[in-house]
Scaffold this active site. Sequence first.
Site: not given
Length: 432
Positions: A105-107, A109-110, A125, A223
């Site tokens: 996502g924006g800030f 990583r998964v 995450k 979101d």
Amino acid sequence: MSCLPCFGKKKNEGGGDEQAESSRGPMTPPPAVQAPATSYGAPASAAPVAVAAPALVTPAKPPGENNAGSSEDALRQEIEVKAFAFRELAAATDHFTPYNLVGEGGFFRVYKGQLDKDGQTVAIKQMDKHGFQGNIEFLTEVSKLSKLHQENLIDILGYCADGDQRLLVYEHMDGGTLEDHLFDLPPEKKPLDWTTRMKVAYGAAQGLEYLHEKANPPVVYGDFKASNVLLDASFTPKLSDFGLAQLGKTGGGNMPMASPMMGSFGCLAPEYDRGGQVTMKSDVYSFGVVLLQLISGRRTVDTSKPDEQQNVVTWAQPMFKDQKRYHELVDPLVKREYPAKALNQVVAMASMCLQEEDCVRPMMGDVVMTLGFLTALPPDPPSVNVPPPAADPAPKKDEKSHKSHHSDSSSSSSDDDDDHDEEEEEEEEEQS
């Protein structure tokens, strides 16, 4: 200092020089010989107790540092999930190798990982190191997240706050995201039927209702989109990525919220475009977009389509105004296998959620009530959508055969009559 006048008073009572005593500076301790223990009626070992000020003048730690440590420790005690060491999570993901990356996502990583101790598969995450100002802010968010429990919300299992590393550990969902089941399906993958789509919509609405109306404090999602709706093996939806930005404030949770919105174009409410503010009613708009995607099977923005059809909301607006056109919104993969009454009400609800003005959009509790009613409707399609059964040609064949047989019989009878008449004529000629 409070102890010095005591020394001066005792000295004067013993006949000492009062002027000499007053000439000493305020921070000059009196010599020990001038304050004999026998003059106070106390043991000699008790004499140093009177001078306790130095411990207060030079504390071991600065007050600010001490308070910060206490606040962080208190927050860690409030968190209701496990604290992981960074090395545990690094080992679970093979040191965050790219082949374990399942989303970003924006800030954050998964990564998909497997815990060494119990072998449990988890989603880890990893937050951007600059996403939060410090451990206090991060631990505050984790403390709030750890207290949110509902069957349509993804469960947080733990966290890590080692140094500048900040990670969250979630349960892993085998079914992937809703986006995976709606768009660009491979030929061997079965599309979602109408009943399953309504089940997903109803569960997702219940998750949002909990965040808005039952969580304390209430949570603004900020979101909501199809890629944040995760599915298990039985297509039960669970919402992810909620609560990572500012939680709703007292008074309805409608305070402005700063949140990275990368990848959310097409799902955001008009007021976000105007002022960058996200509220509960903005979440309702985003839910309306996802509900429209469940109905139509279309992406929020599809540049491969004509200009007027690229944005799914813009494409649907004309059909919202004419109930006779509702069927044009339905995903062709559903093949018209849906109750007409359910379609009418779902499209009407999507239209209400997508109103331009936020004040006329429904609350999520109202959305849940409507969708709950629709999921209880029988899944049988209406008769108007089912082609009439083909007429059985067998009776016609029998009828034709019967007619043919009757015709043959009539012809045969006619022939017999003609033969009989001819025989009679021949007999009459012979007799004549």
